[in-house]
Design a protein around this motif. Structure first.
Motif, PDB file in Angstrom:
ATOM      1  N   ASN A  71      42.557  35.220  53.556  1.00  0.00           N
ATOM      2  CA  ASN A  71      42.077  36.312  52.702  1.00  0.00           C
ATOM      3  C   ASN A  71      42.863  36.380  51.400  1.00  0.00           C
ATOM      4  OD1 ASN A  71      40.186  37.147  54.653  1.00  0.00           O
ATOM      5  ND2 ASN A  71      41.730  38.381  55.698  1.00  0.00           N
ATOM      6  N   ARG A  73      44.459  33.900  49.902  1.00  0.00           N
ATOM      7  CA  ARG A  73      44.079  32.768  49.049  1.00  0.00           C
ATOM      8  C   ARG A  73      42.760  33.055  48.331  1.00  0.00           C
ATOM      9  NH1 ARG A  73      47.339  28.471  50.140  1.00  0.00           N
ATOM     10  NH2 ARG A  73      47.987  28.110  52.307  1.00  0.00           N
ATOM     11  N   GLU A  74      41.781  33.601  49.066  1.00  0.00           N
ATOM     12  CA  GLU A  74      40.470  33.882  48.474  1.00  0.00           C
ATOM     13  C   GLU A  74      40.584  34.937  47.381  1.00  0.00           C
ATOM     14  OE1 GLU A  74      36.231  33.653  48.013  1.00  0.00           O
ATOM     15  OE2 GLU A  74      37.829  32.330  48.740  1.00  0.00           O
ATOM     16  N   ALA A  75      41.406  35.968  47.615  1.00  0.00           N
ATOM     17  CA  ALA A  75      41.589  37.019  46.611  1.00  0.00           C
ATOM     18  C   ALA A  75      42.188  36.439  45.330  1.00  0.00           C
ATOM     19  CB  ALA A  75      42.481  38.131  47.165  1.00  0.00           C
ATOM     20  N   ARG A  77      42.015  33.332  44.361  1.00  0.00           N
ATOM     21  CA  ARG A  77      41.030  32.432  43.748  1.00  0.00           C
ATOM     22  C   ARG A  77      40.026  33.216  42.918  1.00  0.00           C
ATOM     23  NH1 ARG A  77      36.016  30.824  44.291  1.00  0.00           N
ATOM     24  NH2 ARG A  77      35.626  32.197  46.076  1.00  0.00           N
ATOM     25  N   LEU A  78      39.535  34.334  43.474  1.00  0.00           N
ATOM     26  CA  LEU A  78      38.556  35.141  42.748  1.00  0.00           C
ATOM     27  C   LEU A  78      39.156  35.744  41.483  1.00  0.00           C
ATOM     28  CD1 LEU A  78      36.800  36.955  45.737  1.00  0.00           C
ATOM     29  CD2 LEU A  78      35.834  35.161  44.271  1.00  0.00           C
ATOM     30  N   LEU A  79      40.403  36.189  41.579  1.00  0.00           N
ATOM     31  CA  LEU A  79      41.063  36.741  40.396  1.00  0.00           C
ATOM     32  C   LEU A  79      41.238  35.682  39.312  1.00  0.00           C
ATOM     33  CD1 LEU A  79      43.730  38.986  42.143  1.00  0.00           C
ATOM     34  CD2 LEU A  79      41.880  39.784  40.663  1.00  0.00           C
ATOM     35  N   LYS A  80      41.590  34.462  39.740  1.00  0.00           N
ATOM     36  CA  LYS A  80      41.738  33.371  38.761  1.00  0.00           C
ATOM     37  C   LYS A  80      40.390  33.045  38.125  1.00  0.00           C
ATOM     38  CE  LYS A  80      43.542  28.710  38.083  1.00  0.00           C
ATOM     39  NZ  LYS A  80      42.397  28.300  37.263  1.00  0.00           N
ATOM     40  N   GLU A  81      39.320  33.033  38.917  1.00  0.00           N
ATOM     41  CA  GLU A  81      38.000  32.757  38.357  1.00  0.00           C
ATOM     42  C   GLU A  81      37.613  33.816  37.335  1.00  0.00           C
ATOM     43  OE1 GLU A  81      35.035  32.330  41.336  1.00  0.00           O
ATOM     44  OE2 GLU A  81      35.778  30.385  42.048  1.00  0.00           O
ATOM     45  N   GLY A  82      37.909  35.076  37.677  1.00  0.00           N
ATOM     46  CA  GLY A  82      37.598  36.154  36.739  1.00  0.00           C
ATOM     47  C   GLY A  82      38.377  36.018  35.448  1.00  0.00           C
ATOM     48  N   HIS A  83      39.648  35.670  35.564  1.00  0.00           N
ATOM     49  CA  HIS A  83      40.487  35.481  34.370  1.00  0.00           C
ATOM     50  C   HIS A  83      39.979  34.316  33.536  1.00  0.00           C
ATOM     51  CE1 HIS A  83      43.995  33.793  32.177  1.00  0.00           C
ATOM     52  NE2 HIS A  83      44.203  35.067  31.897  1.00  0.00           N
TER      53      HIS A  83
END
Length: 306
Positions: A71, A73-75, A77-83
């Motif tokens: 969980n 790692r996924e959080a 990853r999503l934050l990096k994608e948003g950035h």
């Protein structure tokens, strides 16, 4: 129970799990081992879970830690994608937007907000038309129109900026000291009301509701001044020359600074929703959507602090 997770705590947890060592994670993140340990303990405290089993010689994930690691790692990853998407948007958003807007809101609020937007997205250019005359979007070179009021033209696409905005009655502290504060709406009939004109028609019928369920109450007001420029009406009110009835957004800075005071705040003024309009959905580009979101946030902030 509300859980507050910090991004840096999640990062320390994942890096520690990957390296099997707090000190190794701390070196990679360029923080002290004590800070890394505190981050893990803070995360465990928020979650109410023990993520690592510690001994003097080893550190390993608990069963709960193994489950939570995915969980985390996924959080991240999503934050990096948003950035990354935000950075990409800053690099790619651009083009020229031709925008018409009302005089008072345009001069005193929107121009400054557009300056801030352009600082974030320097490839975006603006051509502004500032006037209280309603622009004909089919005949004038306008991409977007920012307008108050409900939209009767169903052929236009409306992007709401401040759907709950209303008009408010205001006067300066000097005017209130000289003429008294309103105790009843009918007292407006004896006050000097500063009125707005559209196409040479004076807006002298002011409508109110005593509450959301009440029937509208319309009053025909009078005064010694009217103008077809809403900014002039606001300036007259600030100068203490009478009572104005205007969009709360137009007056946000004056209310916040004390230059104007709201009269009878318990009374609901006329709805004055603010929308950004375009002629068809093909015009709703990523740049337009980003501008819509930015201006909506600005409107919310201005309304909240007025």
């Amino acid at each position: 129970m509300k859980i507050v997770l910090r991004l840096d705590d999640l990062t320390v947890f994942v890096r520690t799990a990957d390296r099997g060592s707090l000190s190794a994670a701390a070196r990679e993140l360029e923080i002290s081992p004590a800070l890394a340990s505190a981050a893990v303990k803070r995360l465990e405290g928020e979650l109410g879970l023990r993520l690592f089993a510690r001994t003097t010689r080893s550190l390993r994930l608990t069963e709960e830690g193994e489950h939570y690691l995915g969980n985390a790692r996924e959080a991240l990853r999503l934050l990096k994608e948003g950035h990354d998407a935000l950075i990409q948007g800053q690099e790619t958003l651009g083009g020229t937007l031709k925008i018409s807007m009302p005089s008072d809101l345009g001069r005193n609020m929107l121009v400054g907000w557009l300056d801030l937007f352009q600082a974030h997205y320097p490839k975006v250019s603006f051509q502004l038309s500032i006037s209280d005359r309603v622009s004909d979007m089919y005949r004038q070179p306008v991409d977007l129109a920012i307008r108050y009021g409900r939209q009767d033209d169903s052929s236009l696409v409306a992007l709401p900026l401040a759907p709950d905005n209303r008009r408010v009655l205001v006067a300066s502290p000097d005017y209130i000291r000289q003429h008294g504060r309103l105790k009843d709406l009918n007292e407006l009939l004896r006050h000097n009301c500063l009125r707005f004109m559209v196409d040479e028609v004076v807006h002298d019928r002011w409508t109110f509701q005593r509450d959301a369920a009440a029937e509208p109450l319309a009053l025909h007001v009078s005064g010694n001044r009217s103008a077809d420029d809403a900014d002039v009406v606001r300036r007259w009110a600030v100068a203490g020359l009478g009572i104005a009835y205007k969009s709360r957004l137009d007056l946000a800075d004056d209310i916040r600074s004390g230059r104007l005071q709201i009269l009878m705040p318990e009374i609901l003024g006329e709805p004055a929703p603010l929308n950004m309009l375009c002629m068809h959905r093909a015009q709703i580009t990523p740049t337009v959507l980003q501008l819509r979101d930015f201006l909506r946030t600005c409107c919310e902030h201005a309304s909240k602090h007025a």
